[in-house]
Design a protein around this motif. Structure first.
Motif, PDB file in Angstrom:
ATOM      1  N   GLU A 791     -63.048  -6.156  34.328  1.00 21.81           N
ATOM      2  CA  GLU A 791     -63.409  -6.382  35.722  1.00 21.81           C
ATOM      3  C   GLU A 791     -63.225  -7.849  36.104  1.00 21.81           C
ATOM      4  O   GLU A 791     -62.713  -8.166  37.195  1.00 21.81           O
ATOM      5  N   MET A 792     -63.594  -8.767  35.207  1.00 17.30           N
ATOM      6  CA  MET A 792     -63.416 -10.197  35.475  1.00 17.30           C
ATOM      7  C   MET A 792     -61.938 -10.544  35.586  1.00 17.30           C
ATOM      8  O   MET A 792     -61.530 -11.301  36.477  1.00 17.30           O
ATOM      9  N   ASP A 793     -61.116  -9.996  34.696  1.00 18.28           N
ATOM     10  CA  ASP A 793     -59.676 -10.248  34.758  1.00 18.28           C
ATOM     11  C   ASP A 793     -59.083  -9.722  36.047  1.00 18.28           C
ATOM     12  O   ASP A 793     -58.214 -10.353  36.656  1.00 18.28           O
ATOM     13  N   SER A 794     -59.577  -8.532  36.473  1.00 16.96           N
ATOM     14  CA  SER A 794     -59.065  -7.951  37.717  1.00 16.96           C
ATOM     15  C   SER A 794     -59.416  -8.821  38.917  1.00 16.96           C
ATOM     16  O   SER A 794     -58.589  -9.046  39.811  1.00 16.96           O
ATOM     17  N   ARG A 795     -60.653  -9.337  38.922  1.00 14.67           N
ATOM     18  CA  ARG A 795     -61.063 -10.208  40.020  1.00 14.67           C
ATOM     19  C   ARG A 795     -60.261 -11.499  40.009  1.00 14.67           C
ATOM     20  O   ARG A 795     -59.868 -12.015  41.066  1.00 14.67           O
ATOM     21  N   THR A 798     -56.948 -10.841  41.433  1.00 11.87           N
ATOM     22  CA  THR A 798     -57.030 -10.670  42.889  1.00 11.87           C
ATOM     23  C   THR A 798     -57.126 -12.013  43.590  1.00 11.87           C
ATOM     24  O   THR A 798     -56.458 -12.268  44.600  1.00 11.87           O
ATOM     25  N   ARG A 799     -57.983 -12.900  43.042  1.00  5.62           N
ATOM     26  CA  ARG A 799     -58.125 -14.214  43.649  1.00  5.62           C
ATOM     27  C   ARG A 799     -56.822 -15.003  43.554  1.00  5.62           C
ATOM     28  O   ARG A 799     -56.444 -15.728  44.480  1.00  5.62           O
ATOM     29  N   SER A 800     -56.126 -14.857  42.429  1.00 12.20           N
ATOM     30  CA  SER A 800     -54.864 -15.584  42.259  1.00 12.20           C
ATOM     31  C   SER A 800     -53.816 -15.113  43.258  1.00 12.20           C
ATOM     32  O   SER A 800     -53.096 -15.919  43.867  1.00 12.20           O
ATOM     33  N   SER A 801     -53.761 -13.784  43.464  1.00 10.93           N
ATOM     34  CA  SER A 801     -52.776 -13.250  44.409  1.00 10.93           C
ATOM     35  C   SER A 801     -53.112 -13.643  45.834  1.00 10.93           C
ATOM     36  O   SER A 801     -52.240 -13.946  46.650  1.00 10.93           O
ATOM     37  N   GLU A 802     -54.430 -13.674  46.157  1.00 10.16           N
ATOM     38  CA  GLU A 802     -54.839 -14.072  47.502  1.00 10.16           C
ATOM     39  C   GLU A 802     -54.514 -15.538  47.770  1.00 10.16           C
ATOM     40  O   GLU A 802     -54.087 -15.915  48.861  1.00 10.16           O
ATOM     41  N   SER A 803     -54.753 -16.382  46.757  1.00  6.09           N
ATOM     42  CA  SER A 803     -54.467 -17.810  46.948  1.00  6.09           C
ATOM     43  C   SER A 803     -52.972 -18.064  47.072  1.00  6.09           C
ATOM     44  O   SER A 803     -52.541 -18.973  47.801  1.00  6.09           O
TER      45      SER A 803
END
Length: 807
Positions: A791-795, A798-803
């Motif tokens: 779950e931490m890796d997925s988050r 997600t944050r990396s793709s958003e940035s």
């Protein structure tokens, strides 16, 4: 707080008004062991109500060896009620001061003396056990045959039922009313103790008395079970009691052998007693040593191997010495003469030359052994769970007791009925033998000295015509008598049936109908009987079951390729008796998953070294096949009884896949750190080490009241006890980032009660116990860590793709 054992369904006995106390809070009172929670004392009355698993759901009764057992929440609470034991004494200052005062010779003659004493006592107990069983059994079967000879089959049945009910009611009654811990074989409980778990009452004098008497009565009256399991428990009892030279039951405390009153020596002597029990039961000293090493003992050294081997040798020698002089307690006048029929239980007088072609049916027998062994284990566990569930539905205590007494009685009624009446459904068989070396098989031929093919003279006549024998020529004897094939297997003890099936040169003694009838009967009867409220085992019954399908395979070969005796050379290996032996080993291995012990025991039991390689192949194949379906039966019974047990290696799965633990543990973020203060050292008045070695509280009520006083009275709030002189100064510690796999091995092989976990500054951050390292616990915790990490890796992704998408 509610007692987790009671909330788990244990002791759900109704009160006088018929209501149960399951939901009532239970006051926690200290037990004699110092525990607040009492683990189950009567296994058959222990039932959990939250068992909602399917019949063949993986992780319950159907569980390959690489799948950890699944426990319900109530079963986990029961697991928590068991306390662990240390193997090595705490290496504290007080202990070191005490050990300096002990007189320990370089040769440790007192230790060897104790091993010899244990071996002698266990061997004598084994002699008494078998002699009493033979006496009781002989009276029953001789009387039944006498009535059958008079064609009074109804009276024979009535006598058999009445005789059996008297003994089986006594056998079950003393277990149910006096000492429930004496029920069953005792192997799971002893294994749990030697693995490091405290189990109540298993090494008590009363348990020994009940175990012995219940076993004698149950097996002597004809119940399809064996004495080998109880002999293992009895051996452990002798080892535990004799080595400590004291008894709380008899208020006896000898002034000698005091240095053996520690956890390590006591457990080593129990291991020796267990091995001696196997040695006495089977006449197999090496097999006894290997059984203790492979199955029951978790802690082993080379020195201990020599000492236990000596104990096994003395045990076997003692049993054989007394057996050489007495038969049914009647002096034979041959003291010291170790006769083959008494010295080797299933002696094979003629071996066969093995052939490479022999390994083809041997592998088939191994596969059958693995499949039937797994099926036997599953059915046995299902019957045990069903029995517990049924007892939990019965509301009255007296009704529960009546059921536990009635079940073995019902079994004996069914068994006696089958034994007395079923053989009459089959025609009587004529004696057969082969004339000359390659002549035809002749009917009514009793014996031909020119050929080895024959029918044993000790088969049962049942209601068949006995006839008489005459010699027509100098080489051939004839008879007009007949015999009953099925009665030869059903009448008498199970050892007698196994001897018939192992016999060589008896290709035509049993037909397919007899063997295919006896196999399901013994399979189901042994499976049902071995779980009742009597003291019994199932090792020899397992040999009987395996020898039946092994002989069937041998007869199929004879039907396909004809009869070949030792004079035919190349094809002489196709002897049904040889394949019966291989089948017995395969079923033994398929149920127990032992390899070394089973192979050696079979060789020592039969004196037939020529079939060593086929036996090894069959045992290995049966183990591989059985491992795919179930855990070994004694380990499965440990799981059923909720006794904590650590296997030799951890077997952890995640979504059906084995974890690579080392890779997971390389991630530092999976661990959390905690701080804890370090206690200060001060001068204290020392307590003698021998007082610290007491295993039970002399008066639990007084101790409990004292502890309550310390809590409630103001003057004790500012007082403290400095425990530093009693702290184990050789305690093992592991860093919090230590390999979980290595932690498991360290705790199990060193026999530790717990393992201290420290951080980078060597401060204690926690403890690891054997319960933490049980399969289900590791799986739950690792699965949570893995899920959180995913779950931490997925988050993070997600944050990396958003940035990266942000302007």
């Amino acid at each position: 707080m509610e007692n987790p054992v009671f909330s788990g369904g244990y002791d759900k006995f109704p009160d006088e008004n018929g209501s149960t106390s399951q939901d009532k809070p239970v006051h926690r009172q200290l037990q004699e062991t110092g525990l607040a929670y009492m683990s189950p004392t009567d296994d058959q009355m222990f039932h959990v109500s939250d068992d909602n698993y399917g019949i063949l759901e993986r992780g319950r009764d159907y569980e390959p060896v690489y799948v950890s057992h699944k426990y319900t929440e109530q079963e986990k609470a029961t697991l928590a009620s068991f306390e662990s034991l240390d193997y090595l004494p705490s290496h504290s200052f007080v202990y070191r001061r005490w050990i300096k005062k002990q007189v320990i010779g370089r040769l440790e003659l007192d230790r060897w003396l104790m091993m010899g004493m244990i071996g002698f006592c266990v061997g004598f107990v084994g002699f008494l056990l078998h002699q009493l069983i033979e006496v009781i059994a002989k009276v029953k079967w001789d009387t039944i045959q006498t009535f059958l000879d008079k064609e009074q089959i109804g009276i024979a049945w009535l006598f058999g039922v009445a005789y059996s009910l008297v003994f089986i009611t006594f056998s079950a009654g003393i277990v149910v009313f006096w000492r429930p811990s004496a029920g069953g074989s005792g192997i799971p409980e002893v294994t749990g103790y030697l693995n490091g778990t405290h189990v109540h009452y298993i090494f008590n004098v009363q348990t020994m008395i009940v175990k012995f008497l219940s076993c004698v009565a149950a097996i002597g009256c004809g119940m399809p079970v064996g004495p080998e399991g109880p002999m293992i428990h009895l051996g452990g009892l002798v080892g535990a009691g004799l080595s400590q030279a004291r008894s709380e039951t008899f208020k006896f405390n000898a002034p000698f052998f005091k240095r053996f009153r520690n956890s390590e020596d006591r457990r080593n002597f129990v291991s020796a007693g267990v091995a001696a029990g196997v040695s006495s039961a089977f006449g197999a000293p090496v097999g006894g040593l290997l059984f203790a090493m492979e199955e029951v003992s978790s802690f082993w050294t080379t020195a201990l191997s020599w000492q236990i081997f000596f104990c096994c040798m003395i045990s076997t020698f003692t049993t054989d010495l007394f057996n050489s002089a007495f038969d049914g307690f009647s002096y034979t006048g041959s003291f010291g003469e170790f006769k083959l029929e008494r010295y080797i239980l299933f002696n094979i007088d003629k071996g066969v030359n093995i052939n490479i072609l022999m390994f083809i049916p041997t592998v088939v027998i191994g596969i059958i052994g693995g499949l039937t062994g797994a099926l036997f284990t599953i059915i046995n566990l299902k019957l045990a769970r069903g029995r517990k569930r049924l007892l939990s539905w019965i509301r009255r205590r007296w009704a529960q007791t009546a059921f536990r007494l009635a079940e073995p009685a019902l079994i004996m009624v069914i068994v006696t009925t089958v034994v007395v009446f079923l053989p009459s459904a089959f025609q009587c068989s004529h004696y057969k033998c082969m004339q000359a070396e390659t002549g035809p098989i002749v009917i009514d031929c009793f014996n031909d000295t020119r050929s080895t093919l024959h029918v044993e003279p000790v088969v049962m006549t049942y209601t068949c015509v006995k006839g008489h024998s005459w010699q027509m020529s100098s080489t051939t004897w004839y008879t007009n008598g007949t015999y009953s094939e099925l009665a030869s297997l059903l009448f008498g003890t199970l050892e007698t049936a196994v001897k018939h099936l192992f016999s060589r040169g008896t290709h035509v003694q049993f037909g397919y109908a007899t063997l295919f009838t006896a196999f399901p009967y013994f399979f189901l009867a042994v499976c049902w009987s071995s779980g009742t409220s009597v003291s019994c085992g199932m090792l020899v019954p397992m040999l009987l079951i395996g020898s039946l399908y092994g002989r069937i395979v041998g007869m199929i070969l004879v039907s396909m390729f004809g009869v070949h005796t030792e004079t035919n050379g190349y094809w002489a290996w196709m002897d049904p008796g040889a394949f019966a032996l291989i089948g017995a080993a395969s079923f033994f291995g398929g149920v127990s998953r032992l390899t070394l012990a089973v192979t050696v025991i079979m060789m020592e039991l039969t004196n037939d070294v020529q079939v060593l390689l086929p036996v090894m192949v069959a045992v290995m194949v049966s183990k591989w096949v059985g491992d795919y379906f179930t855990h070994p039966i004694f380990h499965a019974q440990l799981e059923l009884k909720c006794i904590p047990f650590l296997d030799s290696e951890p077997k952890i799965t995640n979504n059906g896949k084995l974890l690579e633990l080392i890779v997971l543990l390389m991630h530092d973020e999976m661990f959390q750190e905690h701080d804890e203060a370090v206690p200060q050292d001060e001068e204290v008045k020392l307590v003698n080490y021998e007082k610290l070695m007491l295993e039970k509280l002399s008066n639990p009520n007084v101790t409990f009241d004292s502890l309550q006083k310390y809590v409630n009275e103001e003057e004790y709030r500012e007082r403290y006890i400095n425990l530093s002189p009693y702290v184990n100064q050789s305690a093992f510690t592991v860093p919090e980032k230590f390999s979980l796999h290595r932690t498991y091995i360290v705790l199990r092989t060193l026999g530790m009660r717990h393992l201290v976990v420290t951080d980078d500054t060597n401060r204690v951050v926690g403890f690891i116990t054997r319960k933490d390292l049980m399969g289900f616990n590791i799986e739950e915790k690792l699965n949570t860590i893995v899920e959180n990490q995913v779950e931490m890796d997925s988050r993070q992704e997600t944050r990396s793709s958003e940035s990266s998408l942000a302007p």
